[in-house]
Design a protein around this motif. Structure first.
Motif, PDB file in Angstrom:
ATOM      1  N   ARG A   1      -0.795   5.481 169.876  1.00 20.71           N
ATOM      2  CA  ARG A   1       0.505   4.630 170.065  1.00 20.71           C
ATOM      3  C   ARG A   1       0.952   3.679 169.268  1.00 20.71           C
ATOM      4  O   ARG A   1       2.440   3.396 169.349  1.00 20.71           O
TER       5      ARG A   1
ATOM      6  N   ARG B   1       5.350   8.775 161.680  1.00 17.62           N
ATOM      7  CA  ARG B   1       4.912   8.967 163.112  1.00 17.62           C
ATOM      8  C   ARG B   1       3.157   9.024 163.338  1.00 17.62           C
ATOM      9  O   ARG B   1       2.601   9.399 162.321  1.00 17.62           O
TER      10      ARG B   1
ATOM     11  N   ASN C   1       0.429  10.846 165.541  1.00 19.99           N
ATOM     12  CA  ASN C   1       0.384  11.307 166.860  1.00 19.99           C
ATOM     13  C   ASN C   1      -1.459  11.791 166.899  1.00 19.99           C
ATOM     14  O   ASN C   1      -2.268  12.333 165.858  1.00 19.99           O
TER      15      ASN C   1
ATOM     16  N   LEU D   1       2.580  19.049 162.967  1.00 23.14           N
ATOM     17  CA  LEU D   1       2.685  17.636 163.023  1.00 23.14           C
ATOM     18  C   LEU D   1       3.270  17.083 162.096  1.00 23.14           C
ATOM     19  O   LEU D   1       3.582  16.044 161.460  1.00 23.14           O
TER      20      LEU D   1
ATOM     21  N   PHE E   1       8.425  18.244 163.500  1.00 26.23           N
ATOM     22  CA  PHE E   1       8.213  17.768 164.671  1.00 26.23           C
ATOM     23  C   PHE E   1       9.014  16.442 163.899  1.00 26.23           C
ATOM     24  O   PHE E   1       8.287  15.566 164.558  1.00 26.23           O
TER      25      PHE E   1
ATOM     26  N   THR F   1       8.843  13.533 167.522  1.00 28.54           N
ATOM     27  CA  THR F   1       7.534  13.375 168.014  1.00 28.54           C
ATOM     28  C   THR F   1       6.630  12.737 167.459  1.00 28.54           C
ATOM     29  O   THR F   1       6.307  12.722 166.735  1.00 28.54           O
ATOM     30  N   THR F   2       6.466  10.908 167.942  1.00 26.03           N
ATOM     31  CA  THR F   2       5.708  10.306 167.776  1.00 26.03           C
ATOM     32  C   THR F   2       4.678   9.752 169.455  1.00 26.03           C
ATOM     33  O   THR F   2       5.515   9.341 169.948  1.00 26.03           O
TER      34      THR F   2
ATOM     35  N   GLU G   1       1.933  11.166 170.919  1.00 22.99           N
ATOM     36  CA  GLU G   1       2.214  12.497 171.504  1.00 22.99           C
ATOM     37  C   GLU G   1       0.736  12.501 171.611  1.00 22.99           C
ATOM     38  O   GLU G   1      -0.154  12.321 170.626  1.00 22.99           O
TER      39      GLU G   1
ATOM     40  N   VAL H   1      -1.356  16.249 171.925  1.00 26.79           N
ATOM     41  CA  VAL H   1      -0.954  17.799 171.861  1.00 26.79           C
ATOM     42  C   VAL H   1      -2.386  18.158 172.300  1.00 26.79           C
ATOM     43  O   VAL H   1      -3.143  17.960 172.230  1.00 26.79           O
TER      44      VAL H   1
END
Length: 255
Positions: free
Chosen positions: A169, A181, A183, A231, A236, A239-240, A242, A244
């Protein structure tokens, strides 16, 4: 998924055997159009042998994520094979035996520090070492094991994974302005080399195969690998930070 990663250049760590998630990632990535460079440490001849089992033999470079010289030279060594990177896969984790199998209260700091260095801090270290190669942005993807719970026998590796999830994060926060990003994929238990080093791992196996709503195969790395590929792809773009879950739905079910 044909061509999902066409033209992408990826650095994939953690390929030790063809039963590893990282191997499945590398294999599927090549099948979907990516150029792949692998890293290994300690057992380089083994990694080089496994690399030849990919659809296209991949170059292998040695990287000890706790070695500052290895990290400092990473970009130059990767450039010998590709002219940049669009994605990095972090599939690295290690904890001394004292940190696993029920030894949480007795593990010495020296061993805990090793687990945190290799399994947690290395996520940031690897990303920063690869950063000069990612001028056009890209994705960093790591592998975790749901750290929202305290698991029997997982002990300090669970703490390390919790740190990894937080580190991802923060990496998302600090690298977002550069179009990068970060993830994670939280895979269910798989019979990998890492799993075999955990005393009492069969407790995970019994729980997952009996309770995951979609069922769970202990020997099929492809679902987790496919999530990593998604990812890493352009599908995506926003999207970061995150996580899954690829665990047959086990994480969503109460005890």
């Amino acid at each position: 998924m044909s061509g999902l990663l066409a033209g992408k250049r990826l650095l994939v760590t953690g390929v030790i055997t063809d039963a590893s998630i990282a191997f499945s990632v590398a294999k599927l990535a090549q099948e979907n159009g990516a150029q792949v460079v692998l890293t290994g440490f300690g057992r380089m001849s083994l990694v080089e042998r496994i690399a030849k089992r990919l659809p296209e033999p991949a170059p292998v470079i040695e990287v000890d994520v706790t070695n500052t010289e290895h990290l400092a030279s990473l970009a130059d060594r990767v450039r010998e094979h590709v002219d940049g990177l669009d994605g990095v896969v972090h599939s690295i984790g290690f904890a001394p035996q004292s940190c696993l199998g029920g030894g949480f209260l007795d593990a010495p700091w020296e061993d805990v520090a090793t687990a945190l260095h290799v399994s947690t801090y290395s996520y940031k270290s690897l990303a920063m070492a690869a950063l000069p190669l990612m001028s056009a942005g890209g994705a960093v993807v790591g592998l975790t094991f749901d750290a929202t719970k305290a698991w029997p026998v997982y002990d300090w590796m669970g703490v390390a994974k919790a740190g990894l999830e937080s580190a991802s994060r923060y990496l998302a926060l600090h690298l977002g302005k550069q179009g990068i990003r970060s993830n994670l994929v939280a895979a269910g238990p798989l019979r990998t080399i890492a799993a075999k080093s955990i005393p009492g791992f069969d407790q995970f196996e019994d729980a997952w195969t009996g309770r995951a709503p979609l069922g769970w195969s202990l020997t099929d790395q492809e679902p987790a690998a496919r999530a990593c590929l998604a990812l890493l792809s352009d599908w995506f773009p926003a999207t970061t930070g995150e996580i899954v879950h690829v665990d047959g739905g086990y994480h969503a079910i109460g005890a």
